[in-house]
Motif scaffolding. Structure first.
Motif, PDB file in Angstrom:
ATOM      1  N   GLY A  93      -5.822   5.923  -7.770  1.00  0.00           N
ATOM      2  CA  GLY A  93      -6.229   4.992  -6.729  1.00  0.00           C
ATOM      3  C   GLY A  93      -7.260   5.562  -5.771  1.00  0.00           C
ATOM      4  N   THR A  94      -7.143   5.166  -4.514  1.00  0.00           N
ATOM      5  CA  THR A  94      -8.072   5.604  -3.470  1.00  0.00           C
ATOM      6  C   THR A  94      -7.825   7.056  -3.090  1.00  0.00           C
ATOM      7  N   GLN A  95      -8.865   7.827  -2.934  1.00  0.00           N
ATOM      8  CA  GLN A  95      -8.692   9.189  -2.445  1.00  0.00           C
ATOM      9  C   GLN A  95      -8.555   9.155  -0.928  1.00  0.00           C
ATOM     10  N   GLY A  96      -7.446   9.718  -0.452  1.00  0.00           N
ATOM     11  CA  GLY A  96      -7.194   9.706   0.980  1.00  0.00           C
ATOM     12  C   GLY A  96      -5.798   9.196   1.279  1.00  0.00           C
ATOM     13  N   ASN A  97      -5.668   8.450   2.381  1.00  0.00           N
ATOM     14  CA  ASN A  97      -4.365   7.942   2.791  1.00  0.00           C
ATOM     15  C   ASN A  97      -4.322   6.418   2.727  1.00  0.00           C
ATOM     16  N   VAL A  98      -3.226   5.846   3.191  1.00  0.00           N
ATOM     17  CA  VAL A  98      -3.046   4.392   3.089  1.00  0.00           C
ATOM     18  C   VAL A  98      -4.097   3.628   3.891  1.00  0.00           C
ATOM     19  N   MET A  99      -4.525   4.194   5.015  1.00  0.00           N
ATOM     20  CA  MET A  99      -5.550   3.518   5.808  1.00  0.00           C
ATOM     21  C   MET A  99      -6.887   3.504   5.067  1.00  0.00           C
ATOM     22  N   ASP A 100      -7.167   4.578   4.309  1.00  0.00           N
ATOM     23  CA  ASP A 100      -8.381   4.611   3.496  1.00  0.00           C
ATOM     24  C   ASP A 100      -8.347   3.518   2.427  1.00  0.00           C
ATOM     25  N   ILE A 147       0.860  -1.184   0.000  1.00  0.00           N
ATOM     26  CA  ILE A 147       0.000   0.000   0.000  1.00  0.00           C
ATOM     27  C   ILE A 147       0.894   1.231   0.000  1.00  0.00           C
ATOM     28  N   ALA A 148       0.821   2.016  -1.082  1.00  0.00           N
ATOM     29  CA  ALA A 148       1.679   3.187  -1.234  1.00  0.00           C
ATOM     30  C   ALA A 148       0.847   4.457  -1.263  1.00  0.00           C
ATOM     31  N   GLY A 149       1.260   5.441  -0.463  1.00  0.00           N
ATOM     32  CA  GLY A 149       0.532   6.695  -0.388  1.00  0.00           C
ATOM     33  C   GLY A 149       1.329   7.862  -0.957  1.00  0.00           C
ATOM     34  N   TYR A 150       0.664   8.668  -1.798  1.00  0.00           N
ATOM     35  CA  TYR A 150       1.295   9.829  -2.427  1.00  0.00           C
ATOM     36  C   TYR A 150       0.393  11.048  -2.266  1.00  0.00           C
ATOM     37  N   ARG A 151       0.942  12.228  -2.534  1.00  0.00           N
ATOM     38  CA  ARG A 151       0.140  13.454  -2.472  1.00  0.00           C
ATOM     39  C   ARG A 151      -0.813  13.551  -3.668  1.00  0.00           C
ATOM     40  N   ASP A 190      -5.316  13.698  -3.257  1.00  0.00           N
ATOM     41  CA  ASP A 190      -6.293  14.390  -4.092  1.00  0.00           C
ATOM     42  C   ASP A 190      -7.166  13.445  -4.927  1.00  0.00           C
ATOM     43  N   GLY A 191      -6.947  12.130  -4.787  1.00  0.00           N
ATOM     44  CA  GLY A 191      -7.770  11.166  -5.506  1.00  0.00           C
ATOM     45  C   GLY A 191      -7.437  11.017  -6.969  1.00  0.00           C
TER      46      GLY A 191
END
Length: 260
Positions: A168-175, A138-142, A164-165
């Motif tokens: 992938g998923t809009q939000g963070n890695v937990m989302d 699970i990778a999170g970017y701005r 900013d959506g």
């Protein structure tokens, strides 16, 4: 064994996204490096005495090379100087430093490999080396300025979250974890403090073994100066207070060992 500085040689360098650079160096450190460790990188500018800690992204023992992916933090910084180095240039480094991820703990388990921002690169070598039943990255970017996603896709199931959506998923890695209904028996994570705090709480609430790699400004990088400590539950034998040296005792910790 006390490590000494060495003169590494730049093999290649390119910009992966805006301000994010990937550099391969020829170095003896490649022979002993492990996922989750870092290198101290020095500039040639004598007005900048302290090295910059840069996480190891990939390890090629056969070629004796390491890959580091880093963010340029300003126009007049050490990282800006690093970004201007081309093939054949010399680079002073010290490492590998710190303690890496405990690969053996994930063997045969469903694993979350979580990276956020510039904490994404260290997860790549972890994904390459870990032997687990189910590898969920699970990778999170701005925003849409993502990087390394093609490499990750070769080594596990990749899920991306952007603030900013745009991808992938809009939000963070937990989302992303919630949106896809993902489950794990063990968690490995590297990224900014707010992300790690959320991951730690998620793991501990569910009784999931969780390892976090902490990001912090460092001075010496070898545990002597106490410039990068975090609060812990046990008294440290080095300073006799309840803290841990991120550069020496970490940067990877069992989540229950530290306060975030």
């Amino acid at each position: 064994m006390i490590k000494e500085r060495e003169q590494a040689v730049v093999l290649s360098q390119k910009e992966l996204a805006d301000g994010i650079f990937s550099i391969w160096i020829k170095t003896q450190a490649a022979q002993t490096a492990a996922p989750g460790q870092f290198m101290s990188v020095y500039t040639e500018d004598r007005s900048r005495l302290l090295p910059r800690p840069v996480s190891i992204c990939e390890i090629d023992k056969k070629e004796g090379a390491l890959r580091m992916v880093y963010r340029v933090t300003g126009e007049h910084t050490g990282t800006k100087q690093f970004s201007q180095l081309g093939r054949g240039a010399s680079l002073t480094v010290l490492g590998p430093l710190g303690n890496g991820f405990p690969l053996e703990r994930g063997k045969g388990k469903r694993a979350f490999l979580i990276g956020g921002g510039i904490g994404v690169p260290p997860i790549l070598e972890l994904a390459k080396q870990i032997e687990c039943e189910k590898k969920q990255i699970i990778a999170g970017y701005r925003d849409a300025q993502t990087f390394l996603e093609e490499s990750f896709a070769e080594h596990g199931r990749l899920y991306i979250a952007t603030e900013d959506g745009s991808v992938g998923t809009q939000g963070n890695v937990m989302d992303a974890i919630r949106e896809h209904g993902l489950e794990a028996d063990i968690i490995y994570a590297c990224g900014p403090k707010p992300m790690l705090k959320a991951v730690k709480a998620y793991g501990e609430k569910r009784g999931i073994e969780c390892y976090v790699s902490l990001e912090e400004r460092m001075a010496c990088g070898i545990g002597a100066c106490l410039g990068c400590v975090c609060e812990s539950g046990k008294t440290d034998s080095h300073s006799n207070v309840k803290n841990k040296r991120i550069c020496k005792d970490g940067p990877v910790f069992l989540s229950t060992e530290v306060e975030i």
